[in-house]
Design an enzyme around this catalytic site. Sequence first.
Site: not given
Ligand code: PEP
Ligand code: MG
Length: 574
Positions: A194, A435, A459, A506
């Site tokens: 945080h 992922e 991931d 993402c």
């Molecule tokens: C990822 O794994 O790249 C992703 C965007 O999801 P998270 O970071 O929430 O696992």
């Molecule tokens: Mg992920």
Amino acid sequence: MSFTVHGLPVSQGIAIGHTHLVSHALLEVNHYQIAPRHLKAELDRFDNAIASVDGELLGLKTAASAAQPHNEVGAFIDLQRMMLADPALIEAARTKIKEHHYNAEWALVQQMESVVEQFRQIEDAYLRERQADVVQVVERLVKALLGNPGRLPPKRKDGHGTIIVAHDLSPADTIGFKDHIAGFITDIGGPTSHTAIVARNLGIPAIVGLRHIRDLLRADELIIVDGTRGIAIVDPDKSIIEEYQLRRAALELERSKLRRLRDTPAATLGGEIIQLLANISGPQDMAKIKEINADGVGLFRTEFLFIDRDTLPDEDEQYEVYRSVLKAASGKPVTARTFDIGADKSLVGDTQDEPNPALGLRAVRYSLTEPKVFLAQLRALLRASAHGKLQIMIPMLVHADEIEQTLTLIEKAKEELREEKIKFDENLPVGGMVEVPAAALALGMFVRRLDFLSIGTNDLIQYTLAVDRGNEAVVRLYDPLHPAVLKLISGTIQTAQRAELPVSVCGEMAGNPAYTWLLLGMGLRSFSMHPARILEIKRQILRADLAEITPKTQRILKLDEPARIHEAVEKLGA
Ligand code: PEP
Ligand code: MG
């Protein structure tokens, strides 16, 4: 004597100032037994401390929202206020006072340790870091019990700011200090702690994870905090200070230039428009999206609705949240990912332990074993789809039947809503995250069943390289440019494009300007990232010449010698 320490850079920028050490109240707690005749008075003392901390937090929240109406601090403070009523912490401590005759401070700290231990077992890094909130709330309570409310450092007159040095800081402390604070450094914390999030929100340079910095420093020492590189220089000489003053001025100029790009279309030199989307964790992030004019939301991590609460949000509560995000998006697309909870530990009341949670009952695997919970989320999402441009995304797909079972549940939810005469978007697109290497390598079965793909590089890197993304000990091995990772990313983009399926990235790679040209060269045309990164990435895009970058990238993809790949990517992005 001057010396330099290294930690995790979590909020960019440079701060120069004098140290102010924030004390760690928990170290001051004594243990004594309460005589039976004084028990009632001890319980009253405990209740008064809770009421006083609640008032303190409420005051901070009012001050925070007056200063910045849409910041995240309010939500963090609410979270800490909720902890003041949490039975696992408060009631259990009260029982310790009543039954074991512990003094209130000791009862609280004992209970805190057992709650924190439960948090430590959680696999998800964000959820695990919430243990810091428990500690911070207990620190406030202990301070109130000891009659020692936190004090603000005095304003400096010599032009240098104040650098807060702490073992850890609560968001409430952070906001309370903000008026004359130049930077923060702490012993513990990660990039999603945080303090890190609040510091980024407030634009204050910060470094966390400096281990024993609080013990190494004395009050009032001059220090430079380089929040971009994660370096703190203690007692710097005059020439170093001058150098950093120049750097700080250059950074400020850079930021104000970036702000001017807000309404510039993200087009390459050849005029190709690139989609720049934001990753969010709830409605509180939507103000930032407006501020930088993002093209929409590419990843809404809905599991954040589960955090720090002891009841699951029901369908109606979820619907309200999704609807408010869609309303704030004003017609721009929003991709909501279904709950990606690690194992089951973030759900209160469910105490199953898994030996290897990253490979266990996570994300869609978990959702499919809890069809009631999953169906409630799907119904809430579908109902919200009547209020904007929503897409649903499934996390951590590996098997075709995971998609099929999810699609069947979506169909069931639609059927129910039709019967109930509730409106929703009949054509709502359903996509999946790539992922896990298996998904990237056997993409055909995903492409045939889904409407879009999004590559989760965080991931994908972890699972391809067998490196725990949250483990500091192996952080050096977590290499986004490993040839195996690059092959999986570029292969996914190519396959999706051949199938004319929209594809985006993402994961954190999308928000790192060092990789923007590489991803463009692989054919990527849609990026989703932390909102704070969007303008920087837009600048990279405005300078990009695809005709030059694309063939160079194709040559990089043929390399398999890590040092040469790193060198070539560096040159490409220059
Ligand atoms: C990822 O794994 O790249 C992703 C965007 O999801 P998270 O970071 O929430 O696992
Ligand atoms: Mg992920």
